[in-house]
Design an enzyme around this catalytic site. Structure first.
Site, PDB file in Angstrom:
ATOM      1  N   LYS A  21       0.918  -1.090   0.347  1.00  0.00           N
ATOM      2  CA  LYS A  21      -0.106  -0.143   0.030  1.00  0.00           C
ATOM      3  C   LYS A  21       0.799   0.992   0.020  1.00  0.00           C
ATOM      4  O   LYS A  21       0.737   2.451  -0.541  1.00  0.00           O
ATOM      5  CB  LYS A  21      -1.032   0.146   1.434  1.00  0.00           C
TER       6      LYS A  21
ATOM      7  N   ARG B 252     -10.438   0.030   7.284  1.00  0.00           N
ATOM      8  CA  ARG B 252     -10.098  -1.236   7.577  1.00  0.00           C
ATOM      9  C   ARG B 252     -11.007  -1.839   8.401  1.00  0.00           C
ATOM     10  O   ARG B 252     -11.142  -2.785   8.363  1.00  0.00           O
ATOM     11  CB  ARG B 252      -9.173  -0.745   8.611  1.00  0.00           C
TER      12      ARG B 252
ATOM     13  N   ARG C 187      12.007  -5.875   5.700  1.00  0.00           N
ATOM     14  CA  ARG C 187      12.143  -4.798   6.004  1.00  0.00           C
ATOM     15  C   ARG C 187      12.186  -4.393   7.870  1.00  0.00           C
ATOM     16  O   ARG C 187      12.438  -3.167   8.334  1.00  0.00           O
ATOM     17  CB  ARG C 187      10.286  -3.886   6.276  1.00  0.00           C
TER      18      ARG C 187
ATOM     19  N   ARG D 230      10.640  -1.602  12.316  1.00  0.00           N
ATOM     20  CA  ARG D 230       9.327  -1.010  12.228  1.00  0.00           C
ATOM     21  C   ARG D 230       8.510  -1.606  13.773  1.00  0.00           C
ATOM     22  O   ARG D 230       9.223  -3.021  13.825  1.00  0.00           O
ATOM     23  CB  ARG D 230       8.729  -0.907  11.403  1.00  0.00           C
TER      24      ARG D 230
ATOM     25  N   ARG E 218      -1.370  -8.922  12.620  1.00  0.00           N
ATOM     26  CA  ARG E 218      -2.417  -8.164  11.382  1.00  0.00           C
ATOM     27  C   ARG E 218      -2.824  -8.694  10.826  1.00  0.00           C
ATOM     28  O   ARG E 218      -3.881  -8.847  10.265  1.00  0.00           O
ATOM     29  CB  ARG E 218      -0.767  -7.211  11.498  1.00  0.00           C
TER      30      ARG E 218
END
Ligand code: AP5
Ligand code: MG
Length: 189
Positions: A14, A89, A128, A134, A145
């Site tokens: 996204k 969402r 990532r 993160r 998630r």
């Protein structure tokens, strides 16, 4: 350019494709995840609340999220179109977005759904984690998630289908191809 809702699982791209779309069409971009992470970084009241949810891979409550979205939207310049990245969402958020835009005489625009297999998603997010660190990119939280996505967000694809807005782009192994398909679709809007 019309408004764009970019929709997909964690790691589906996204943010990545939003950046490319912004570079090409020069529109606004609201990433609700980025808005919340900035609040956390600045240690605001909202950031303190959001951190508890994000670190657990859970969604921020709808009412709070809808208020933040409307405020962020109204701060952007009018008329250029906006990419909504990570919002809506839930069905409640989608209904609220529809109402908010109608009240401003703005159109919902188009929805771009990114479909990527879970093995690829996990590999991207773990990569990532090494590069960016993160807080929610660890295997345990990533799995939560994914669960939240399947339970609370994925059903929303049907909602978009009923609105006649759903446009699905499925990952077949090439970022260039994915981008070319998305641009071809957006160019035709
Ligand atoms: P958010 O920040 O939106 O996270 P997410 O949905 O889990 O998605 P990501 O940002 O991890 O992935 P992405 O789809 O943007 O992919 P990206 O382009 O980065 O939300 C975080 C949290 O905030 C939520 O869990 C929730 O707690 C809260 N929240 C946010 N919005 C909310 C809402 N509306 N309501 C309630 N709570 C909300 O790509 C991933 C990686 O893959 C990148 O490193 C990229 O470089 C890499 N990559 C490798 N190959 C490719 C490729 N071919 N295409 C794209 N990316 C690739
Ligand atoms: Mg993102």
């Amino acid at each position: 350019m019309k408004n764009i809702i970019i929709f997909g699982a964690p790691g589906s791209g996204k943010g990545t494709y939003s950046d490319e779309i912004v570079a090409k069409y020069g529109m606004g971009h609201i990433s609700t995840g980025d808005v919340l992470r900035s609040e956390i970084k600045n240690d605001t009241e909202l950031g303190k609340i959001a951190k508890g949810y994000i670190d657990n891979g859970q969604l921020i409550p709808d009412e709070l999220m809808i208020d933040i979205l409307a405020k962020t939207y109204d701060e952007l310049p009018e008329g250029k179109g906006v990419i909504f990245d990570g919002f809506p969402r839930t069905i409640a958020q989608a209904e609220a977005l529809k109402k908010m835009l109608a009240e401003r005489n703005h159109d919902m625009g188009v929805m771009v759904e990114l479909v990527v297999d879970e093995e690829t998603l996990l590999a991207r997010l773990l990569h990532r984690a090494i590069e960016q660190g993160r807080a929610d990119d660890n295997e345990e939280t990533i799995k939560k998630r994914f669960e939240v996505y399947h339970k609370q967000t994925e059903p929303l694809a049907e909602w978009f289908e009923k609105e006649g807005m759903r446009n699905t782009f499925t990952w077949k192994g090439s970022k260039e191809q994915m981008l070319a398909d998305i641009f071809a679709f957006l160019d035709a809007q």
